[in-house]
Design an enzyme around this catalytic site. Structure first.
Site, mmCIF file in Angstrom:
data_model
loop_
_atom_site.group_PDB
_atom_site.id
_atom_site.type_symbol
_atom_site.label_atom_id
_atom_site.label_comp_id
_atom_site.label_asym_id
_atom_site.label_seq_id
_atom_site.Cartn_x
_atom_site.Cartn_y
_atom_site.Cartn_z
ATOM 1 N N CYS A 255 -5.357 4.689 4.030
ATOM 2 C CA CYS A 255 -4.132 4.207 4.869
ATOM 3 C C CYS A 255 -2.881 4.350 4.081
ATOM 4 O O CYS A 255 -2.824 3.906 3.043
ATOM 5 C CB CYS A 255 -4.299 2.596 5.161
ATOM 6 S SG CYS A 255 -2.770 1.980 5.827
ATOM 7 N N TYR B 285 1.512 9.794 13.153
ATOM 8 C CA TYR B 285 0.638 9.223 13.960
ATOM 9 C C TYR B 285 1.157 9.282 15.645
ATOM 10 O O TYR B 285 0.249 9.288 16.620
ATOM 11 C CB TYR B 285 0.782 7.374 13.691
ATOM 12 C CG TYR B 285 0.029 7.357 12.445
ATOM 13 C CD1 TYR B 285 -1.268 7.048 12.611
ATOM 14 C CD2 TYR B 285 0.487 7.541 11.250
ATOM 15 C CE1 TYR B 285 -1.928 6.658 11.587
ATOM 16 C CE2 TYR B 285 -0.196 7.236 10.123
ATOM 17 C CZ TYR B 285 -1.430 6.761 10.139
ATOM 18 O OH TYR B 285 -2.314 6.542 9.077
ATOM 19 N N ARG C 127 -4.686 -6.983 15.559
ATOM 20 C CA ARG C 127 -5.278 -6.080 14.950
ATOM 21 C C ARG C 127 -5.458 -6.783 13.436
ATOM 22 O O ARG C 127 -4.695 -7.404 12.988
ATOM 23 C CB ARG C 127 -4.475 -4.782 14.818
ATOM 24 C CG ARG C 127 -4.413 -4.068 15.795
ATOM 25 C CD ARG C 127 -5.469 -2.955 15.914
ATOM 26 N NE ARG C 127 -5.553 -2.518 17.297
ATOM 27 C CZ ARG C 127 -5.019 -1.421 17.884
ATOM 28 N NH1 ARG C 127 -3.822 -1.033 17.440
ATOM 29 N NH2 ARG C 127 -5.196 -1.276 19.207
HETATM 30 N N1 LIG Z 1 2.755 -2.708 9.602
HETATM 31 C C1 LIG Z 1 1.447 -2.416 8.930
HETATM 32 C C2 LIG Z 1 0.805 -1.450 9.314
HETATM 33 C C3 LIG Z 1 -0.607 -1.224 8.737
HETATM 34 C C4 LIG Z 1 -1.552 -0.613 9.433
HETATM 35 O O1 LIG Z 1 -1.164 0.018 10.606
HETATM 36 N N2 LIG Z 1 -2.820 -0.025 8.829
HETATM 37 C C5 LIG Z 1 -3.728 0.458 9.591
HETATM 38 C C6 LIG Z 1 -4.550 1.522 8.717
HETATM 39 S S1 LIG Z 1 -3.387 2.837 8.316
HETATM 40 C C7 LIG Z 1 -4.745 -0.507 10.035
HETATM 41 O O2 LIG Z 1 -5.350 -1.400 9.260
HETATM 42 N N3 LIG Z 1 -5.416 -0.251 11.160
HETATM 43 C C8 LIG Z 1 -6.438 -0.877 11.626
HETATM 44 C C9 LIG Z 1 -6.432 -1.601 13.027
HETATM 45 O O3 LIG Z 1 -5.214 -1.265 13.723
HETATM 46 O O4 LIG Z 1 -7.400 -2.210 13.570
HETATM 47 C C10 LIG Z 1 2.045 -2.180 7.426
HETATM 48 O O5 LIG Z 1 2.835 -1.065 7.132
HETATM 49 O O6 LIG Z 1 1.507 -2.732 6.664
#
Ligand SMILES: N[C@@H](CCC(=O)N[C@@H](CS)C(=O)NCC(=O)O)C(=O)O
Length: 325
Positions: free
Chosen positions: A63, A194, A129
């Protein structure tokens, strides 16, 4: 995702869309700040005082947002102050999982199997999420913050004398320029890849695609005569750019269809990535195996789950031959 505290197997990362079929990222839900004296930060509640050993970061090496926080932790010399758990690279039907995949760990702190259990420990009725990064407070047994942009800033200045002063990632005199450049790089490039990868219409994909390459072209020019984005000083904007660039050829070029050019075709950007990688500790935050395995496990984009063998990235050996040959 979690719905009223229960895991819903309706896992579909493309479900949030705008009217044109564009990818919409969820906003982060925990926004407290660690500060040297425990006073509240710009958002959230106070009571999170910087203390050695009190905080823990949950990350995924695939990530880019979580990797921002890992790099900031390294550059600020906070490795002994803040502990880390790394989830496995494959996003399962139950979200991020702790386990024995090389480079990942079990959750020694909370004994969770899935990351969503960390979220429901804090709010048993949460809907949303279960994303990484998560900054966890071992003392109050709660989530401090799950927004990487905030976490990078609190690692930069929230830990006072516990942190190393060698890098100031958000120096006072550059703040307006840093904010302005972040605001351009994030939608076009960091999230732009993305938007291209998860687009569900040709129009949304092409719009994102041209944003990505327009931004890369501009940054290639900007870096022609400077070490980092703002000159000699590395700032948070460099971290935010680096995490996207270092994933580009391994994941975004192929899986996300950002294939006009490879990063390797940009001379200055490639040299820039090598410069950042050469800063002590940074290379340890990059795991190309997790990145490839993680991205190529997104079923909506790659139903077979086959992970490409290439590309041949500088400084990394491709396994000579796979087991089947
Ligand atoms: N706003 C968050 C975004 C984090 C994010 O989107 N993480 C993704 C991985 S790259 C995630 O954990 N996705 C799992 C999900 O959406 O269930 C940040 O920048 O900390």
């Amino acid at each position: 995702m979690l719905v009223n505290g229960k895991w819903s197997a309706e896992w579909n990362p493309v479900q949030a869309k705008d009217a044109k079929g564009g990818f919409v990222r969820q906003t982060s839900s925990f926004r407290n700040w660690i500060t040297p004296d425990g006073s509240p930060g710009p958002t959230g509640n106070g009571g999170f005082k910087a203390e050695a050993g009190r905080y823990h970061l949950y990350v995924a090496l695939i990530c880019p947002w979580a990797s921002r926080t890992l790099i900031a932790r390294t550059l600020k010399g906070l490795e002994d102050t803040i502990s880390v758990s790394v989830v496995e690279p494959v996003l399962t039907d139950k979200g991020w999982r702790f386990g024995d995949y090389p480079g990942a760990n079990r959750d020694a702190l909370n004994g969770a199997t899935y990351l969503h259990e960390i979220y429901t420990k804090v709010d048993p009725t949460l809907t949303g999420r279960a994303t990484v990064p998560v900054l966890w407070d071992k003392q109050r047994r709660t989530i401090v913050n799950n927004e990487s942009a905030d976490i990078v800033r609190m690692l930069n200045s929230g830990f006072g004398a516990l942190a190393d002063g060698m890098f100031d990632l958000y120096p006072e005199d550059l703040r307006a320029e840093i904010d302005a450049l972040n605001d351009r790089i994030y939608p076009r490039l960091n999230n732009g890849v993305y938007r291209a990868g998860f687009a569900t219409t040709q129009e949304a994909y092409e719009e994102a695609f041209w944003d990505v390459f327009g931004m890369l072209d501009e940054l290639e020019e900007r870096l022609a005569d400077r070490t980092f984005l703002f000159g000699d000083r590395l700032t948070e904007t460099d971290i935010r750019l680096f995490v996207t660039l270092v994933r580009f050829d391994a994941a975004y070029h192929g899986l996300f269809k950002c294939n006009l050019r490879r990063l390797a075709d940009y001379r200055n950007l490639t040299a820039y990535v090598q410069r950042v990688l050469a800063i002590p500790g940074v290379r340890d935050t990059v795991n190309i195996d997790h990145i490839k395995r993680g991205y190529y496990s997104i079923k909506a984009l790659n139903p077979t789950g086959i992970v490409p063998v290439g590309p041949d990235l500088p400084g990394r050996e491709i396994p000579a031959r796979s087991m089947t040959h």
